[in-house]
Design an enzyme around this catalytic site. Sequence first.
Site, PDB file in Angstrom:
ATOM      1  N   GLY A  15      30.711  39.808 -37.758  1.00 20.65           N
ATOM      2  CA  GLY A  15      31.978  40.034 -37.065  1.00 20.65           C
ATOM      3  C   GLY A  15      33.012  40.648 -37.989  1.00 20.65           C
ATOM      4  O   GLY A  15      33.085  40.308 -39.169  1.00 20.65           O
ATOM      5  N   ALA A  26      39.069  48.264 -52.417  1.00 14.78           N
ATOM      6  CA  ALA A  26      39.065  47.668 -53.750  1.00 14.78           C
ATOM      7  C   ALA A  26      37.734  47.907 -54.467  1.00 14.78           C
ATOM      8  O   ALA A  26      37.705  48.204 -55.668  1.00 14.78           O
ATOM      9  CB  ALA A  26      39.354  46.171 -53.653  1.00 14.78           C
ATOM     10  N   VAL A  27      36.631  47.786 -53.740  1.00 15.15           N
ATOM     11  CA  VAL A  27      35.314  48.017 -54.336  1.00 15.15           C
ATOM     12  C   VAL A  27      35.183  49.467 -54.790  1.00 15.15           C
ATOM     13  O   VAL A  27      34.759  49.757 -55.923  1.00 15.15           O
ATOM     14  CB  VAL A  27      34.190  47.660 -53.335  1.00 15.15           C
ATOM     15  CG1 VAL A  27      32.826  48.135 -53.850  1.00 15.15           C
ATOM     16  CG2 VAL A  27      34.164  46.154 -53.081  1.00 15.15           C
ATOM     17  N   ARG A  29      37.508  51.740 -55.464  1.00 14.77           N
ATOM     18  CA  ARG A  29      38.403  52.132 -56.556  1.00 14.77           C
ATOM     19  C   ARG A  29      38.078  51.418 -57.865  1.00 14.77           C
ATOM     20  O   ARG A  29      38.297  51.969 -58.949  1.00 14.77           O
ATOM     21  CB  ARG A  29      39.859  51.915 -56.140  1.00 14.77           C
ATOM     22  CG  ARG A  29      40.262  52.877 -55.022  1.00 14.77           C
ATOM     23  CD  ARG A  29      41.731  53.005 -54.806  1.00 14.77           C
ATOM     24  NE  ARG A  29      42.013  54.128 -53.913  1.00 14.77           N
ATOM     25  CZ  ARG A  29      43.217  54.426 -53.449  1.00 14.77           C
ATOM     26  NH1 ARG A  29      44.260  53.686 -53.789  1.00 14.77           N
ATOM     27  NH2 ARG A  29      43.387  55.466 -52.649  1.00 14.77           N
ATOM     28  N   ARG A  76      25.065  43.562 -36.166  1.00 18.25           N
ATOM     29  CA  ARG A  76      24.119  42.488 -36.463  1.00 18.25           C
ATOM     30  C   ARG A  76      22.722  43.082 -36.317  1.00 18.25           C
ATOM     31  O   ARG A  76      22.414  43.698 -35.298  1.00 18.25           O
ATOM     32  CB  ARG A  76      24.322  41.305 -35.515  1.00 18.25           C
ATOM     33  CG  ARG A  76      25.749  40.759 -35.567  1.00 18.25           C
ATOM     34  CD  ARG A  76      25.921  39.544 -34.675  1.00 18.25           C
ATOM     35  NE  ARG A  76      27.320  39.206 -34.483  1.00 18.25           N
ATOM     36  CZ  ARG A  76      28.039  38.482 -35.324  1.00 18.25           C
ATOM     37  NH1 ARG A  76      27.503  38.028 -36.430  1.00 18.25           N
ATOM     38  NH2 ARG A  76      29.314  38.215 -35.063  1.00 18.25           N
ATOM     39  N   ASP A 107      28.388  33.838 -43.357  1.00 20.91           N
ATOM     40  CA  ASP A 107      27.199  33.145 -43.852  1.00 20.91           C
ATOM     41  C   ASP A 107      25.894  33.813 -43.416  1.00 20.91           C
ATOM     42  O   ASP A 107      24.914  33.815 -44.154  1.00 20.91           O
ATOM     43  CB  ASP A 107      27.205  31.660 -43.475  1.00 20.91           C
ATOM     44  CG  ASP A 107      27.365  31.432 -41.978  1.00 20.91           C
ATOM     45  OD1 ASP A 107      27.431  32.423 -41.221  1.00 20.91           O
ATOM     46  OD2 ASP A 107      27.410  30.262 -41.570  1.00 20.91           O
ATOM     47  N   THR A 130      35.566  36.626 -42.710  1.00 13.96           N
ATOM     48  CA  THR A 130      35.454  36.005 -41.391  1.00 13.96           C
ATOM     49  C   THR A 130      36.764  35.294 -41.097  1.00 13.96           C
ATOM     50  O   THR A 130      37.338  34.642 -41.976  1.00 13.96           O
ATOM     51  CB  THR A 130      34.299  34.991 -41.319  1.00 13.96           C
ATOM     52  OG1 THR A 130      34.409  34.237 -40.106  1.00 13.96           O
ATOM     53  CG2 THR A 130      34.294  34.031 -42.484  1.00 13.96           C
ATOM     54  N   ILE A 131      37.248  35.395 -39.865  1.00  7.62           N
ATOM     55  CA  ILE A 131      38.529  34.761 -39.551  1.00  7.62           C
ATOM     56  C   ILE A 131      38.404  33.248 -39.438  1.00  7.62           C
ATOM     57  O   ILE A 131      39.409  32.538 -39.491  1.00  7.62           O
ATOM     58  CB  ILE A 131      39.139  35.332 -38.261  1.00  7.62           C
ATOM     59  CG1 ILE A 131      38.296  34.967 -37.038  1.00  7.62           C
ATOM     60  CG2 ILE A 131      39.336  36.842 -38.359  1.00  7.62           C
ATOM     61  CD1 ILE A 131      38.993  35.241 -35.715  1.00  7.62           C
ATOM     62  N   ASP A 132      37.173  32.726 -39.292  1.00  8.67           N
ATOM     63  CA  ASP A 132      36.991  31.289 -39.061  1.00  8.67           C
ATOM     64  C   ASP A 132      37.256  30.418 -40.291  1.00  8.67           C
ATOM     65  O   ASP A 132      37.416  29.205 -40.172  1.00  8.67           O
ATOM     66  CB  ASP A 132      35.569  31.002 -38.564  1.00  8.67           C
ATOM     67  CG  ASP A 132      35.341  31.503 -37.149  1.00  8.67           C
ATOM     68  OD1 ASP A 132      36.344  31.738 -36.433  1.00  8.67           O
ATOM     69  OD2 ASP A 132      34.177  31.673 -36.750  1.00  8.67           O
ATOM     70  N   ASP A 134      35.241  29.393 -42.530  1.00  8.40           N
ATOM     71  CA  ASP A 134      34.235  28.327 -42.509  1.00  8.40           C
ATOM     72  C   ASP A 134      33.156  28.498 -43.576  1.00  8.40           C
ATOM     73  O   ASP A 134      32.018  28.060 -43.388  1.00  8.40           O
ATOM     74  CB  ASP A 134      33.586  28.246 -41.127  1.00  8.40           C
ATOM     75  CG  ASP A 134      32.916  29.562 -40.719  1.00  8.40           C
ATOM     76  OD1 ASP A 134      33.111  30.575 -41.410  1.00  8.40           O
ATOM     77  OD2 ASP A 134      32.204  29.569 -39.704  1.00  8.40           O
ATOM     78  N   ARG A 176      33.940  28.430 -33.540  1.00  5.40           N
ATOM     79  CA  ARG A 176      32.758  27.821 -32.898  1.00  5.40           C
ATOM     80  C   ARG A 176      32.312  26.558 -33.623  1.00  5.40           C
ATOM     81  O   ARG A 176      31.917  25.584 -33.001  1.00  5.40           O
ATOM     82  CB  ARG A 176      31.622  28.852 -32.863  1.00  5.40           C
ATOM     83  CG  ARG A 176      30.396  28.404 -32.066  1.00  5.40           C
ATOM     84  CD  ARG A 176      29.341  29.486 -31.990  1.00  5.40           C
ATOM     85  NE  ARG A 176      28.826  29.847 -33.300  1.00  5.40           N
ATOM     86  CZ  ARG A 176      29.009  31.036 -33.874  1.00  5.40           C
ATOM     87  NH1 ARG A 176      29.690  31.969 -33.254  1.00  5.40           N
ATOM     88  NH2 ARG A 176      28.517  31.293 -35.067  1.00  5.40           N
ATOM     89  N   GLU A 192      51.343  20.343 -28.691  1.00  8.97           N
ATOM     90  CA  GLU A 192      51.392  18.901 -28.432  1.00  8.97           C
ATOM     91  C   GLU A 192      50.074  18.213 -28.767  1.00  8.97           C
ATOM     92  O   GLU A 192      50.055  17.056 -29.184  1.00  8.97           O
ATOM     93  CB  GLU A 192      51.737  18.642 -26.958  1.00  8.97           C
ATOM     94  CG  GLU A 192      53.222  18.715 -26.646  1.00  8.97           C
ATOM     95  CD  GLU A 192      53.791  20.127 -26.800  1.00  8.97           C
ATOM     96  OE1 GLU A 192      54.952  20.252 -27.242  1.00  8.97           O
ATOM     97  OE2 GLU A 192      53.075  21.107 -26.493  1.00  8.97           O
ATOM     98  N   LYS A 218      58.960  15.635 -21.895  1.00  7.52           N
ATOM     99  CA  LYS A 218      58.477  17.003 -22.089  1.00  7.52           C
ATOM    100  C   LYS A 218      58.065  17.597 -20.744  1.00  7.52           C
ATOM    101  O   LYS A 218      57.197  17.063 -20.057  1.00  7.52           O
ATOM    102  CB  LYS A 218      57.273  17.016 -23.045  1.00  7.52           C
ATOM    103  CG  LYS A 218      57.629  16.702 -24.491  1.00  7.52           C
ATOM    104  CD  LYS A 218      56.404  16.810 -25.394  1.00  7.52           C
ATOM    105  CE  LYS A 218      56.758  16.481 -26.840  1.00  7.52           C
ATOM    106  NZ  LYS A 218      55.579  16.573 -27.742  1.00  7.52           N
ATOM    107  N   ARG A 252      47.301  25.794 -16.837  1.00 14.19           N
ATOM    108  CA  ARG A 252      46.838  27.158 -16.988  1.00 14.19           C
ATOM    109  C   ARG A 252      45.994  27.265 -18.259  1.00 14.19           C
ATOM    110  O   ARG A 252      46.159  26.476 -19.194  1.00 14.19           O
ATOM    111  CB  ARG A 252      48.008  28.141 -17.078  1.00 14.19           C
ATOM    112  CG  ARG A 252      48.834  28.239 -15.792  1.00 14.19           C
ATOM    113  CD  ARG A 252      48.047  28.931 -14.693  1.00 14.19           C
ATOM    114  NE  ARG A 252      48.863  29.182 -13.515  1.00 14.19           N
ATOM    115  CZ  ARG A 252      49.067  28.328 -12.540  1.00 14.19           C
ATOM    116  NH1 ARG A 252      48.520  27.112 -12.616  1.00 14.19           N
ATOM    117  NH2 ARG A 252      49.805  28.632 -11.491  1.00 14.19           N
TER     118      ARG A 252
END
Length: 328
Positions: A15, A26-27, A29, A76, A107, A130-132, A134, A176, A192, A218, A252
């Site tokens: 991803g 960076a790699v 340069r 992938r 991973d 990866t944004i996760d 993890d 996930r 909350e 609330k 919602r």
Amino acid sequence: MSKAIKKIGVLTSGGDSPGMNAAIRAVVRTCAYYNIECVGIYRGYQGMIEGDFKEMGPRSVNNIVNKGGTVLKTARSKDFMTAEGRKKAHGHLVEAGIDSLVIIGGDGSFTGAEVFNKEFGFPVIGIPGTIDNDIFGTTHTLGYDTALNTVVEAVDKIRDTASSHNRLFFVEVMGRDAGHIALNAGIGAGAEEILIPEENLGLDRLLESLQRSKASGKASSIVVIAEGDKIGKTVFELKDYVEANLPEYDVRVSVLGHMQRGGTPSCFDRVLASRLGVKAVESLLQGKSNYMVGLMHDKITLTPLEQAIKGSSKIDEELLRVSDIMST
């Protein structure tokens, strides 16, 4: 004594995440700085199997530090999971004179790199993208900080609507197997309740929490949910359950989805990508292989790929406590 590195290949796999382009830059340069050739490999391992390569120099990465996604594309590859596919990929690398690899991914990408290294003795270094967030061996993966800011901004806007209509919003975010985005963004956006895979809140406790929120005055609420949370089969089934048991709530659902992966990388991610890219190339030149570069205690460190793959990132217990207090 390790063989001298002369040409480094760089690819992005799995991803996409904000900061991948800054890492590619960076790699490339750093290779130029050390008078090493650099080759971009398009579409991850699939491009390696097909020999989809392009020579890259300092000017070929102009104006990409601020761009999301990846200029090298990503994919992938099921073919790379086979011995035949990896052998074909190795043949293309040898033919092109590429003698080491920098792999930017998660991973799954690192698992492929480790297998490739064992089969062919091919030098590899991983950069966690990866944004996760993890991956074991780094406090921050590329794209995580940007994704947090994207989620917080989105939840802030959703809260405006929730307040205007006295509604309860379930906001599903990516994660996930890990709740880092949900936990941090939830606290930052003033949610909350926060539901993550690592902590099973339970349906009864969720209902009790929402009832307390209503009783305390609330008129609207935000619940941030990691996609891997186990409390309900889906966020929509959770919505139905709450409406059935708390009919006073107008519920919602907002699924943020892939918007979390896109966008201009934050300054933090750009700087981190630059530091990791430099360290990756320098590690290869020093004869090191089968490691992941990462950030620990604000220092760039090396973690064996096997540990990065098999280890697990821990959720911050202090943040869980803060979350409980803030939801009062």
